[in-house]
Enzyme design. Structure first.
Site, mmCIF file in Angstrom:
data_model
loop_
_atom_site.group_PDB
_atom_site.id
_atom_site.type_symbol
_atom_site.label_atom_id
_atom_site.label_comp_id
_atom_site.label_asym_id
_atom_site.label_seq_id
_atom_site.Cartn_x
_atom_site.Cartn_y
_atom_site.Cartn_z
ATOM 1 N N SER A 63 0.829 -1.210 0.000
ATOM 2 C CA SER A 63 0.000 0.000 0.000
ATOM 3 C C SER A 63 0.864 1.261 0.000
ATOM 4 O O SER A 63 2.026 1.247 0.432
ATOM 5 C CB SER A 63 -0.894 0.041 1.240
ATOM 6 O OG SER A 63 -1.748 -1.080 1.288
HETATM 7 N N1 SAH Z 1 -1.114 -4.901 3.932
HETATM 8 C C1 SAH Z 1 -0.346 -5.140 2.722
HETATM 9 C C2 SAH Z 1 -1.093 -4.681 1.470
HETATM 10 C C3 SAH Z 1 -1.386 -5.871 0.671
HETATM 11 S S1 SAH Z 1 -2.411 -5.718 -0.752
HETATM 12 C C4 SAH Z 1 1.034 -4.538 2.804
HETATM 13 O O1 SAH Z 1 1.317 -3.802 3.762
HETATM 14 O O2 SAH Z 1 1.852 -4.827 1.930
HETATM 15 C C5 SAH Z 1 -3.770 -6.747 -0.273
HETATM 16 C C6 SAH Z 1 -3.442 -8.177 0.095
HETATM 17 O O3 SAH Z 1 -4.681 -8.805 0.433
HETATM 18 C C7 SAH Z 1 -2.818 -9.027 -1.023
HETATM 19 O O4 SAH Z 1 -1.647 -9.621 -0.552
HETATM 20 C C8 SAH Z 1 -3.902 -10.064 -1.314
HETATM 21 O O5 SAH Z 1 -3.383 -11.315 -1.706
HETATM 22 C C9 SAH Z 1 -4.624 -10.146 0.032
HETATM 23 N N2 SAH Z 1 -5.991 -10.681 -0.045
HETATM 24 C C10 SAH Z 1 -6.910 -10.515 -1.021
HETATM 25 N N3 SAH Z 1 -8.055 -11.155 -0.709
HETATM 26 C C11 SAH Z 1 -7.841 -11.763 0.508
HETATM 27 C C12 SAH Z 1 -8.638 -12.580 1.348
HETATM 28 N N4 SAH Z 1 -9.897 -12.928 1.024
HETATM 29 N N5 SAH Z 1 -8.098 -13.008 2.518
HETATM 30 C C13 SAH Z 1 -6.821 -12.665 2.878
HETATM 31 N N6 SAH Z 1 -6.022 -11.898 2.115
HETATM 32 C C14 SAH Z 1 -6.517 -11.448 0.933
#
Ligand code: SAH
Length: 214
Positions: free
Chosen positions: A64
Protein backbone atom coordinates in the site's frame (compact mmCIF):
# COMPACT_ATOMS: atom_id res chain seq x y z
CA UNK A 1 20.27 -5.87 6.77
CA UNK A 2 21.20 -3.30 4.13
CA UNK A 3 19.86 -0.03 5.56
CA UNK A 4 22.14 2.91 4.81
CA UNK A 5 22.16 6.60 5.74
CA UNK A 6 20.79 7.27 2.28
CA UNK A 7 17.77 5.05 2.99
CA UNK A 8 17.29 6.74 6.37
CA UNK A 9 17.43 10.16 4.71
CA UNK A 10 14.83 9.12 2.13
CA UNK A 11 12.59 7.86 4.94
CA UNK A 12 12.82 11.19 6.74
CA UNK A 13 11.65 12.91 3.55
CA UNK A 14 8.81 10.42 3.16
CA UNK A 15 7.70 11.13 6.74
CA UNK A 16 7.74 14.88 6.01
CA UNK A 17 5.52 14.25 2.98
CA UNK A 18 3.03 12.15 4.97
CA UNK A 19 2.98 14.89 7.64
CA UNK A 20 2.24 17.50 4.97
CA UNK A 21 -0.67 15.33 3.83
CA UNK A 22 -2.18 15.62 7.31
CA UNK A 23 -0.96 12.79 9.56
CA UNK A 24 0.53 14.20 12.77
CA UNK A 25 0.49 11.10 15.01
CA UNK A 26 4.04 10.87 16.37
CA UNK A 27 4.08 7.14 17.00
CA UNK A 28 2.91 6.37 13.46
CA UNK A 29 5.44 8.74 11.88
CA UNK A 30 8.22 7.27 14.03
CA UNK A 31 7.27 3.74 12.88
CA UNK A 32 7.42 4.80 9.24
CA UNK A 33 10.76 6.50 9.81
CA UNK A 34 12.12 3.30 11.34
CA UNK A 35 10.86 0.52 9.04
CA UNK A 36 13.15 -0.14 6.03
CA UNK A 37 10.43 -0.13 3.33
CA UNK A 38 13.01 -0.70 0.58
CA UNK A 39 13.49 -4.26 1.85
CA UNK A 40 9.79 -5.01 1.19
CA UNK A 41 10.02 -4.55 -2.57
CA UNK A 42 12.21 -6.13 -5.24
CA UNK A 43 15.71 -4.71 -4.94
CA UNK A 44 15.89 -3.69 -8.60
CA UNK A 45 13.20 -1.05 -7.87
CA UNK A 46 14.93 0.59 -4.89
CA UNK A 47 14.38 4.09 -6.22
CA UNK A 48 10.59 3.65 -5.79
CA UNK A 49 10.66 2.45 -2.17
CA UNK A 50 10.42 5.89 -0.57
CA UNK A 51 8.01 7.54 -2.96
CA UNK A 52 4.55 7.93 -1.49
CA UNK A 53 3.01 5.40 -3.88
CA UNK A 54 1.79 1.83 -3.87
CA UNK A 55 4.12 -0.63 -5.62
CA UNK A 56 3.72 -4.11 -7.15
CA UNK A 57 4.86 -7.04 -4.99
CA UNK A 58 3.99 -9.81 -7.48
CA UNK A 59 0.92 -12.02 -7.93
CA UNK A 60 -1.11 -8.97 -8.97
CA UNK A 61 -0.80 -7.44 -5.47
CA UNK A 62 0.73 -4.22 -4.14
CA UNK A 63 2.37 -2.83 -1.04
CA UNK A 64 0.00 0.00 0.00
CA UNK A 65 0.91 3.68 -0.39
CA UNK A 66 2.69 4.84 2.82
CA UNK A 67 0.15 7.65 3.34
CA UNK A 68 -2.68 5.10 3.15
CA UNK A 69 -0.91 2.85 5.67
CA UNK A 70 -0.51 5.84 8.00
CA UNK A 71 -4.16 6.91 7.54
CA UNK A 72 -5.64 3.43 8.13
CA UNK A 73 -3.40 3.00 11.17
CA UNK A 74 -4.52 6.37 12.51
CA UNK A 75 -8.20 5.42 12.07
CA UNK A 76 -7.55 2.25 14.11
CA UNK A 77 -6.54 4.33 17.18
CA UNK A 78 -3.98 1.67 18.10
CA UNK A 79 -3.13 1.30 21.77
CA UNK A 80 -0.17 -0.65 23.17
CA UNK A 81 -1.27 -4.26 23.76
CA UNK A 82 -4.22 -4.10 21.31
CA UNK A 83 -4.97 -7.46 19.68
CA UNK A 84 -5.31 -6.68 15.99
CA UNK A 85 -6.27 -8.83 13.01
CA UNK A 86 -5.01 -7.71 9.60
CA UNK A 87 -6.67 -9.10 6.47
CA UNK A 88 -4.24 -9.02 3.54
CA UNK A 89 -0.66 -9.50 4.80
CA UNK A 90 0.84 -8.80 1.37
CA UNK A 91 4.41 -7.57 1.86
CA UNK A 92 4.00 -7.44 5.65
CA UNK A 93 4.71 -3.68 5.82
CA UNK A 94 1.41 -2.67 7.46
CA UNK A 95 1.83 -5.48 10.02
CA UNK A 96 5.25 -4.03 10.97
CA UNK A 97 3.74 -0.57 11.53
CA UNK A 98 1.18 -2.11 13.92
CA UNK A 99 3.90 -4.07 15.73
CA UNK A 100 5.95 -0.88 16.14
CA UNK A 101 2.92 0.64 17.93
CA UNK A 102 2.97 -2.22 20.43
CA UNK A 103 0.04 -4.23 19.06
CA UNK A 104 -0.23 -8.01 18.97
CA UNK A 105 -0.78 -8.72 15.30
CA UNK A 106 -2.61 -11.66 13.67
CA UNK A 107 -2.28 -11.35 9.92
CA UNK A 108 -4.09 -13.35 7.22
CA UNK A 109 -3.04 -13.83 3.58
CA UNK A 110 -4.75 -15.95 0.94
CA UNK A 111 -1.98 -16.17 -1.69
CA UNK A 112 0.30 -19.01 -0.65
CA UNK A 113 3.43 -17.63 -2.35
CA UNK A 114 3.12 -14.25 -0.56
CA UNK A 115 2.36 -16.01 2.74
CA UNK A 116 5.42 -18.28 2.39
CA UNK A 117 7.67 -15.33 1.57
CA UNK A 118 6.48 -12.94 4.30
CA UNK A 119 6.60 -15.46 7.13
CA UNK A 120 10.32 -15.92 6.54
CA UNK A 121 11.13 -12.31 5.65
CA UNK A 122 9.48 -10.46 8.54
CA UNK A 123 11.18 -12.44 11.36
CA UNK A 124 14.49 -12.02 9.48
CA UNK A 125 14.25 -8.24 10.07
CA UNK A 126 12.95 -8.60 13.62
CA UNK A 127 9.14 -8.47 13.24
CA UNK A 128 7.03 -11.35 14.54
CA UNK A 129 3.29 -11.16 14.00
CA UNK A 130 1.33 -14.42 13.90
CA UNK A 131 0.92 -15.48 10.27
CA UNK A 132 -2.13 -17.27 8.89
CA UNK A 133 -2.75 -18.67 5.44
CA UNK A 134 -6.48 -18.40 4.80
CA UNK A 135 -9.48 -16.42 3.69
CA UNK A 136 -9.86 -13.08 5.38
CA UNK A 137 -13.61 -13.05 4.70
CA UNK A 138 -13.84 -15.73 7.39
CA UNK A 139 -11.44 -13.94 9.76
CA UNK A 140 -9.88 -15.99 12.54
CA UNK A 141 -12.78 -17.25 14.68
CA UNK A 142 -10.45 -19.34 16.87
CA UNK A 143 -8.52 -16.24 17.95
CA UNK A 144 -11.45 -13.82 18.24
CA UNK A 145 -12.42 -11.41 19.68
CA UNK A 146 -10.09 -8.65 18.48
CA UNK A 147 -9.75 -5.05 19.70
CA UNK A 148 -9.21 -3.87 16.15
CA UNK A 149 -9.42 -5.29 12.62
CA UNK A 150 -7.80 -3.76 9.53
CA UNK A 151 -8.57 -4.85 5.97
CA UNK A 152 -6.00 -3.83 3.36
CA UNK A 153 -7.89 -4.84 0.21
CA UNK A 154 -11.14 -3.40 -1.21
CA UNK A 155 -14.26 -5.27 -0.06
CA UNK A 156 -17.65 -5.10 -1.87
CA UNK A 157 -19.36 -4.88 1.54
CA UNK A 158 -18.52 -5.22 5.23
CA UNK A 159 -18.05 -8.95 5.98
CA UNK A 160 -20.32 -9.93 8.88
CA UNK A 161 -17.80 -12.50 10.14
CA UNK A 162 -15.37 -9.66 10.83
CA UNK A 163 -17.91 -7.62 12.80
CA UNK A 164 -18.71 -10.73 14.81
CA UNK A 165 -15.02 -11.16 15.69
CA UNK A 166 -14.69 -7.60 16.97
CA UNK A 167 -14.97 -6.76 20.69
CA UNK A 168 -17.74 -4.36 21.70
CA UNK A 169 -16.07 -0.94 21.48
CA UNK A 170 -13.66 -2.30 18.88
CA UNK A 171 -12.88 -0.69 15.52
CA UNK A 172 -12.79 -2.19 12.02
CA UNK A 173 -11.14 -0.15 9.26
CA UNK A 174 -12.03 -1.35 5.79
CA UNK A 175 -12.10 0.10 2.25
CA UNK A 176 -15.60 -0.63 0.91
CA UNK A 177 -16.58 -0.50 -2.75
CA UNK A 178 -17.62 -2.72 -5.60
CA UNK A 179 -15.40 -1.15 -8.26
CA UNK A 180 -11.74 -0.18 -8.22
CA UNK A 181 -12.35 2.82 -5.95
CA UNK A 182 -13.47 2.34 -2.35
CA UNK A 183 -14.72 4.42 0.55
CA UNK A 184 -12.46 4.08 3.58
CA UNK A 185 -14.88 3.05 6.28
CA UNK A 186 -14.36 3.09 10.03
CA UNK A 187 -16.77 0.77 11.84
CA UNK A 188 -17.24 0.92 15.61
CA UNK A 189 -19.02 -2.00 17.26
CA UNK A 190 -21.44 -0.38 19.69
CA UNK A 191 -23.03 -3.54 21.15
CA UNK A 192 -23.13 -7.29 20.40
CA UNK A 193 -25.71 -6.55 17.70
CA UNK A 194 -25.08 -2.99 16.54
CA UNK A 195 -22.37 -0.94 14.87
CA UNK A 196 -21.82 2.56 13.55
CA UNK A 197 -19.97 3.43 10.37
CA UNK A 198 -18.10 6.55 9.34
CA UNK A 199 -16.91 7.28 5.80
CA UNK A 200 -13.39 8.65 5.59
CA UNK A 201 -12.59 9.42 1.95
CA UNK A 202 -11.95 7.62 -1.30
CA UNK A 203 -9.04 5.20 -1.80
CA UNK A 204 -7.90 2.70 -4.37
CA UNK A 205 -7.04 -0.86 -3.30
CA UNK A 206 -6.63 -4.22 -5.01
CA UNK A 207 -9.84 -6.20 -4.45
CA UNK A 208 -10.39 -8.55 -1.54
CA UNK A 209 -10.86 -11.88 -3.24
CA UNK A 210 -13.17 -14.75 -2.42
CA UNK A 211 -11.53 -18.15 -2.09
CA UNK A 212 -13.30 -19.41 -5.18
CA UNK A 213 -11.53 -16.71 -7.24
CA UNK A 214 -8.06 -18.11 -6.46
N1 SAH B 1 -1.11 -4.90 3.93
C1 SAH B 1 -0.35 -5.14 2.72
C2 SAH B 1 -1.09 -4.68 1.47
C3 SAH B 1 -1.39 -5.87 0.67
S1 SAH B 1 -2.41 -5.72 -0.75
C4 SAH B 1 1.03 -4.54 2.80
O1 SAH B 1 1.32 -3.80 3.76
O2 SAH B 1 1.85 -4.83 1.93
C5 SAH B 1 -3.77 -6.75 -0.27
C6 SAH B 1 -3.44 -8.18 0.10
O3 SAH B 1 -4.68 -8.81 0.43
C7 SAH B 1 -2.82 -9.03 -1.02
O4 SAH B 1 -1.65 -9.62 -0.55
C8 SAH B 1 -3.90 -10.06 -1.31
O5 SAH B 1 -3.38 -11.31 -1.71
C9 SAH B 1 -4.62 -10.15 0.03
N2 SAH B 1 -5.99 -10.68 -0.05
C10 SAH B 1 -6.91 -10.52 -1.02
N3 SAH B 1 -8.05 -11.16 -0.71
C11 SAH B 1 -7.84 -11.76 0.51
C12 SAH B 1 -8.64 -12.58 1.35
N4 SAH B 1 -9.90 -12.93 1.02
N5 SAH B 1 -8.10 -13.01 2.52
C13 SAH B 1 -6.82 -12.66 2.88
N6 SAH B 1 -6.02 -11.90 2.11
C14 SAH B 1 -6.52 -11.45 0.93
Amino acid sequence: MNDTYRHKGLRKKLVEEIKRKGIDDKAILTAIEKIPRHLFIDSSFLQFAYQDNPFPIGHGQTISQPYTVAFQTWLLKVKRGDKIMEVGTGSGYQACVLLELGAKVFTVERIKALFDKVKVFLPSIGYEPRFFFGDGYQGLPTFAPFDKIIVTAGAPSIPTALIRQLKVGGILVIPVGKNDVQVMTSVTKTSETTYETKECGMFRFVPLLYDKEK
